[in-house]
Design a protein around this motif. Structure first.
Motif, PDB file in Angstrom:
ATOM      1  N   SER A  63      -7.314  -9.367  14.481  1.00  0.00           N
ATOM      2  CA  SER A  63      -8.337  -8.473  15.029  1.00  0.00           C
ATOM      3  C   SER A  63      -9.557  -8.500  14.113  1.00  0.00           C
ATOM      4  O   SER A  63      -9.472  -8.910  12.962  1.00  0.00           O
ATOM      5  CB  SER A  63      -7.801  -7.044  15.178  1.00  0.00           C
ATOM      6  OG  SER A  63      -7.431  -6.531  13.923  1.00  0.00           O
ATOM      7  N   VAL A  64     -10.670  -8.052  14.636  1.00  0.00           N
ATOM      8  CA  VAL A  64     -11.908  -8.045  13.865  1.00  0.00           C
ATOM      9  C   VAL A  64     -11.884  -6.858  12.902  1.00  0.00           C
ATOM     10  O   VAL A  64     -11.601  -5.729  13.305  1.00  0.00           O
ATOM     11  CB  VAL A  64     -13.139  -7.953  14.795  1.00  0.00           C
ATOM     12  CG1 VAL A  64     -14.424  -7.831  13.986  1.00  0.00           C
ATOM     13  CG2 VAL A  64     -13.198  -9.161  15.714  1.00  0.00           C
ATOM     14  N   ALA A  65     -12.163  -7.121  11.637  1.00  0.00           N
ATOM     15  CA  ALA A  65     -12.248  -6.056  10.632  1.00  0.00           C
ATOM     16  C   ALA A  65     -13.675  -5.540  10.588  1.00  0.00           C
ATOM     17  O   ALA A  65     -14.623  -6.321  10.646  1.00  0.00           O
ATOM     18  CB  ALA A  65     -11.831  -6.599   9.271  1.00  0.00           C
ATOM     19  N   VAL A  66     -13.844  -4.229  10.487  1.00  0.00           N
ATOM     20  CA  VAL A  66     -15.188  -3.651  10.482  1.00  0.00           C
ATOM     21  C   VAL A  66     -15.785  -3.548   9.079  1.00  0.00           C
ATOM     22  O   VAL A  66     -16.932  -3.155   8.926  1.00  0.00           O
ATOM     23  CB  VAL A  66     -15.216  -2.263  11.181  1.00  0.00           C
ATOM     24  CG1 VAL A  66     -14.840  -2.399  12.641  1.00  0.00           C
ATOM     25  CG2 VAL A  66     -14.319  -1.283  10.465  1.00  0.00           C
ATOM     26  N   SER A  67     -15.005  -3.919   8.045  1.00  0.00           N
ATOM     27  CA  SER A  67     -15.518  -3.922   6.679  1.00  0.00           C
ATOM     28  C   SER A  67     -14.716  -4.930   5.868  1.00  0.00           C
ATOM     29  O   SER A  67     -13.605  -5.317   6.250  1.00  0.00           O
ATOM     30  CB  SER A  67     -15.392  -2.533   6.038  1.00  0.00           C
ATOM     31  OG  SER A  67     -14.038  -2.221   5.817  1.00  0.00           O
ATOM     32  N   SER A  68     -15.268  -5.330   4.733  1.00  0.00           N
ATOM     33  CA  SER A  68     -14.534  -6.258   3.866  1.00  0.00           C
ATOM     34  C   SER A  68     -13.270  -5.586   3.328  1.00  0.00           C
ATOM     35  O   SER A  68     -12.231  -6.228   3.188  1.00  0.00           O
ATOM     36  CB  SER A  68     -15.418  -6.747   2.728  1.00  0.00           C
ATOM     37  OG  SER A  68     -15.828  -5.681   1.914  1.00  0.00           O
ATOM     38  N   CYS A  69     -13.348  -4.294   3.061  1.00  0.00           N
ATOM     39  CA  CYS A  69     -12.183  -3.562   2.573  1.00  0.00           C
ATOM     40  C   CYS A  69     -11.059  -3.588   3.615  1.00  0.00           C
ATOM     41  O   CYS A  69      -9.893  -3.786   3.273  1.00  0.00           O
ATOM     42  CB  CYS A  69     -12.580  -2.126   2.237  1.00  0.00           C
ATOM     43  SG  CYS A  69     -11.291  -1.184   1.425  1.00  0.00           S
ATOM     44  N   GLU A  70     -11.417  -3.415   4.868  1.00  0.00           N
ATOM     45  CA  GLU A  70     -10.403  -3.447   5.928  1.00  0.00           C
ATOM     46  C   GLU A  70      -9.803  -4.847   6.065  1.00  0.00           C
ATOM     47  O   GLU A  70      -8.586  -4.994   6.228  1.00  0.00           O
ATOM     48  CB  GLU A  70     -11.024  -3.008   7.257  1.00  0.00           C
ATOM     49  CG  GLU A  70     -10.009  -2.889   8.372  1.00  0.00           C
ATOM     50  CD  GLU A  70     -10.615  -2.329   9.636  1.00  0.00           C
ATOM     51  OE1 GLU A  70     -10.234  -2.801  10.722  1.00  0.00           O
ATOM     52  OE2 GLU A  70     -11.456  -1.418   9.552  1.00  0.00           O
ATOM     53  N   ALA A  71     -10.618  -5.890   5.973  1.00  0.00           N
ATOM     54  CA  ALA A  71     -10.115  -7.268   6.039  1.00  0.00           C
ATOM     55  C   ALA A  71      -9.144  -7.534   4.892  1.00  0.00           C
ATOM     56  O   ALA A  71      -8.084  -8.143   5.077  1.00  0.00           O
ATOM     57  CB  ALA A  71     -11.268  -8.257   6.001  1.00  0.00           C
ATOM     58  N   GLU A  72      -9.487  -7.054   3.703  1.00  0.00           N
ATOM     59  CA  GLU A  72      -8.624  -7.237   2.534  1.00  0.00           C
ATOM     60  C   GLU A  72      -7.324  -6.445   2.680  1.00  0.00           C
ATOM     61  O   GLU A  72      -6.262  -6.894   2.271  1.00  0.00           O
ATOM     62  CB  GLU A  72      -9.358  -6.823   1.254  1.00  0.00           C
ATOM     63  CG  GLU A  72     -10.579  -7.641   0.932  1.00  0.00           C
ATOM     64  CD  GLU A  72     -10.280  -8.965   0.238  1.00  0.00           C
ATOM     65  OE1 GLU A  72      -9.100  -9.299   0.011  1.00  0.00           O
ATOM     66  OE2 GLU A  72     -11.247  -9.681  -0.072  1.00  0.00           O
ATOM     67  N   TYR A  73      -7.411  -5.265   3.277  1.00  0.00           N
ATOM     68  CA  TYR A  73      -6.219  -4.437   3.498  1.00  0.00           C
ATOM     69  C   TYR A  73      -5.278  -5.110   4.497  1.00  0.00           C
ATOM     70  O   TYR A  73      -4.065  -5.105   4.329  1.00  0.00           O
ATOM     71  CB  TYR A  73      -6.648  -3.051   3.981  1.00  0.00           C
ATOM     72  CG  TYR A  73      -5.558  -2.004   3.939  1.00  0.00           C
ATOM     73  CD1 TYR A  73      -4.969  -1.629   2.730  1.00  0.00           C
ATOM     74  CD2 TYR A  73      -5.135  -1.370   5.093  1.00  0.00           C
ATOM     75  CE1 TYR A  73      -3.996  -0.657   2.687  1.00  0.00           C
ATOM     76  CE2 TYR A  73      -4.155  -0.389   5.049  1.00  0.00           C
ATOM     77  CZ  TYR A  73      -3.584  -0.038   3.847  1.00  0.00           C
ATOM     78  OH  TYR A  73      -2.614   0.915   3.801  1.00  0.00           O
ATOM     79  N   MET A  74      -5.867  -5.724   5.528  1.00  0.00           N
ATOM     80  CA  MET A  74      -5.061  -6.452   6.501  1.00  0.00           C
ATOM     81  C   MET A  74      -4.402  -7.672   5.847  1.00  0.00           C
ATOM     82  O   MET A  74      -3.258  -8.015   6.155  1.00  0.00           O
ATOM     83  CB  MET A  74      -5.926  -6.851   7.697  1.00  0.00           C
ATOM     84  CG  MET A  74      -6.318  -5.633   8.541  1.00  0.00           C
ATOM     85  SD  MET A  74      -7.739  -5.841   9.640  1.00  0.00           S
ATOM     86  CE  MET A  74      -7.346  -7.235  10.621  1.00  0.00           C
ATOM     87  N   ALA A  75      -5.096  -8.322   4.924  1.00  0.00           N
ATOM     88  CA  ALA A  75      -4.516  -9.444   4.186  1.00  0.00           C
ATOM     89  C   ALA A  75      -3.377  -8.966   3.285  1.00  0.00           C
ATOM     90  O   ALA A  75      -2.355  -9.647   3.149  1.00  0.00           O
ATOM     91  CB  ALA A  75      -5.593 -10.139   3.360  1.00  0.00           C
ATOM     92  N   LEU A  76      -3.549  -7.795   2.693  1.00  0.00           N
ATOM     93  CA  LEU A  76      -2.502  -7.229   1.844  1.00  0.00           C
ATOM     94  C   LEU A  76      -1.222  -6.996   2.643  1.00  0.00           C
ATOM     95  O   LEU A  76      -0.110  -7.220   2.150  1.00  0.00           O
ATOM     96  CB  LEU A  76      -2.990  -5.923   1.212  1.00  0.00           C
ATOM     97  CG  LEU A  76      -2.034  -5.221   0.267  1.00  0.00           C
ATOM     98  CD1 LEU A  76      -1.623  -6.129  -0.890  1.00  0.00           C
ATOM     99  CD2 LEU A  76      -2.674  -3.950  -0.266  1.00  0.00           C
TER     100      LEU A  76
END
Length: 177
Positions: A63-76
């Protein structure tokens, strides 16, 4: 690729003990919204046992992340899933990590904070499955630790690196001639 035909992963023995102690470490990274077609982020996960690379993946997030922090959290979340799978696999071979948490090295301090604190009310927009890492921290199975981006081994799985940085990264991954 033609210039790297002689390269491959080289595994180093950990010790001459009858039953060596296996140490699992995980590196996680994300590259936020870099695909110009759909703006999906990319996740990179790299797992090592005694500094030998045994598992890695690089894939687009679902899914599309709305922030870099959210993208990193999804990677975690992806790294946490792989950590549990590898911990269980090591136990199947009688090399359990015991009650020691597996270190996950990550370069985004915001997502590390999200994973350590009870932020469920503040981040309701993030799908609940991504809070899996938070639960694993609470039960002592993982320990998310900060690592500077230029030292994160998963960096090469999510973005293009400079020649010198890429060569140093390959060396740490165990890629040799």
């Amino acid at each position: 690729l033609k210039g790297t035909l002689s390269e491959g992963l080289v595994f180093q023995a950990s010790s001459k003990q009858r039953k060596p102690n296996f140490k699992l470490t995980v590196h996680v990274d994300a590259d936020w919204g870099t695909d110009p077609q759909d703006r999906y982020s990319r996740t990179g996960v790299l797992c090592q046992v005694n500094e030998n690379t045994v598992w890695w993946k690089s894939r687009k997030q679902s899914s599309v992340a709305v922030s870099s922090c959210e993208a990193e959290y999804m990677a975690l979340f992806e790294g946490a899933k792989d950590t549990v799978w590898l911990r269980n696999l090591l136990c199947e071979f009688d090399y359990c990590q015991g009650h020691n948490p597996t270190p996950i090295f990550h370069d985004n301090q915001g997502s590390i904070t999200w994973s350590r604190e009870d932020i469920f009310r503040k981040a309701k927009h993030i799908d609940l499955r991504y809070h899996y890492a938070h639960d694993l921290i609470k039960t002592g199975q993982i320990d998310v630790q900060y690592v500077p981006s230029n030292e994160n081994l998963a960096d090469s799985l999510t973005k293009a690196l400079s020649g010198m940085h890429f060569s140093a990264n390959k060396q740490q991954l165990g890629v040799r001639n």
